[in-house]
Write a protein that holds these residues in place. Sequence first.
Motif, PDB file in Angstrom:
ATOM      1  N   LYS A  17       0.816  -0.802  -0.016  1.00 28.43           N
ATOM      2  CA  LYS A  17      -0.087  -0.067   0.717  1.00 28.43           C
ATOM      3  C   LYS A  17       0.841   1.545   0.187  1.00 28.43           C
ATOM      4  O   LYS A  17       0.524   2.441  -1.290  1.00 28.43           O
ATOM      5  N   THR A  18       2.059   1.398   0.472  1.00 30.87           N
ATOM      6  CA  THR A  18       2.878   2.683   1.084  1.00 30.87           C
ATOM      7  C   THR A  18       3.091   2.955  -0.132  1.00 30.87           C
ATOM      8  O   THR A  18       3.864   3.079  -1.281  1.00 30.87           O
ATOM      9  N   TYR A  21       1.103   3.743  -3.166  1.00 28.89           N
ATOM     10  CA  TYR A  21       1.298   5.947  -2.589  1.00 28.89           C
ATOM     11  C   TYR A  21       2.069   6.551  -3.260  1.00 28.89           C
ATOM     12  O   TYR A  21       2.122   7.359  -3.683  1.00 28.89           O
ATOM     13  N   ALA A  24       2.027   6.658  -6.822  1.00 27.09           N
ATOM     14  CA  ALA A  24       1.220   7.452  -7.372  1.00 27.09           C
ATOM     15  C   ALA A  24       1.689   9.277  -7.344  1.00 27.09           C
ATOM     16  O   ALA A  24       1.460  10.193  -8.462  1.00 27.09           O
ATOM     17  N   GLU A  25       2.207   9.496  -6.045  1.00 26.61           N
ATOM     18  CA  GLU A  25       3.135  10.278  -6.057  1.00 26.61           C
ATOM     19  C   GLU A  25       3.475  10.756  -7.390  1.00 26.61           C
ATOM     20  O   GLU A  25       3.817  11.909  -7.822  1.00 26.61           O
ATOM     21  N   PRO A  30      -3.677   9.868  -8.776  1.00 27.98           N
ATOM     22  CA  PRO A  30      -3.854   9.755  -7.667  1.00 27.98           C
ATOM     23  C   PRO A  30      -3.910   8.298  -7.350  1.00 27.98           C
ATOM     24  O   PRO A  30      -3.528   7.554  -8.427  1.00 27.98           O
ATOM     25  N   CYS A  31      -4.514   7.735  -6.077  1.00 23.61           N
ATOM     26  CA  CYS A  31      -4.394   6.042  -5.658  1.00 23.61           C
ATOM     27  C   CYS A  31      -5.189   5.879  -4.669  1.00 23.61           C
ATOM     28  O   CYS A  31      -5.512   6.417  -3.741  1.00 23.61           O
ATOM     29  N   TYR A  32      -6.509   5.166  -5.347  1.00 27.61           N
ATOM     30  CA  TYR A  32      -7.191   4.517  -4.489  1.00 27.61           C
ATOM     31  C   TYR A  32      -6.747   3.464  -3.843  1.00 27.61           C
ATOM     32  O   TYR A  32      -6.308   2.276  -4.622  1.00 27.61           O
ATOM     33  N   SER A  33      -7.747   3.503  -2.016  1.00 26.87           N
ATOM     34  CA  SER A  33      -7.930   2.159  -1.433  1.00 26.87           C
ATOM     35  C   SER A  33      -9.339   2.588  -0.781  1.00 26.87           C
ATOM     36  O   SER A  33     -10.047   1.447  -1.436  1.00 26.87           O
ATOM     37  N   CYS A 106      -4.422   5.600 -12.736  1.00 27.85           N
ATOM     38  CA  CYS A 106      -4.402   5.702 -11.063  1.00 27.85           C
ATOM     39  C   CYS A 106      -3.685   4.599 -10.954  1.00 27.85           C
ATOM     40  O   CYS A 106      -3.828   3.481 -11.593  1.00 27.85           O
TER      41      CYS A 106
END
Length: 204
Positions: A17-18, A21, A24-25, A30-33, A106
């Motif tokens: 998950k990290t 993100y 994405a940065e 964007p990053c969606y969870s 994304c």
Amino acid sequence: MKRVVITINRQYGSGGKTIGYMLAEKLGIPCYSREILQRASEESGINESMFNARDERLKRLPKFLLSTNVYSGELLPPESKEFTSDQNLFNYEAEIIKKYAAEGSCVLIGRCADFVLKDDPDMISVYVHADHDFQMKSALERVSMSEKEMEKYIERTNKYRSDFYHYHTGRNWDDAENYDLCINSGKLGFEKTVELIESYINIK
């Protein structure tokens, strides 16, 4: 940048998950969870707590691993008796995944997004894993538990993610054939894992 949709499945403690993100940065997308559940709740009118309760219920379901209800794309209307069924809740999540992907580039974390978008030519699927020691170290840095408690928590979480994926896709969560990239973040670290995914995007 050409449209690209990156889906990430990950073992608990691998930092997937990290990494999502961070990627994405770096790409400026964007990053969606958890946002997937929140928007599914908003658009369906179903309270978000029902999505969360569904996840907790499935975690305790003994036959969850053995059963499948493969996603087919059908959305049931509010007048249906099955409107708030486990499968229809997932159907709304899948609908949001497709909407996010349609809106542009994304990163999507979990929720079987790779399967939902399997026919999207711009989708890149990634599976992030790590060895036991790395998972433990990474997880204990974020959550206060004893090592014994954390070992059990990691085992339960990874089992649930595997079962959830199998239930909705009919596939095995940790099968390399399901993904474009399988990356051991414990060997590379987060930053180099991001670099590897970015390099693959550029090559593709």
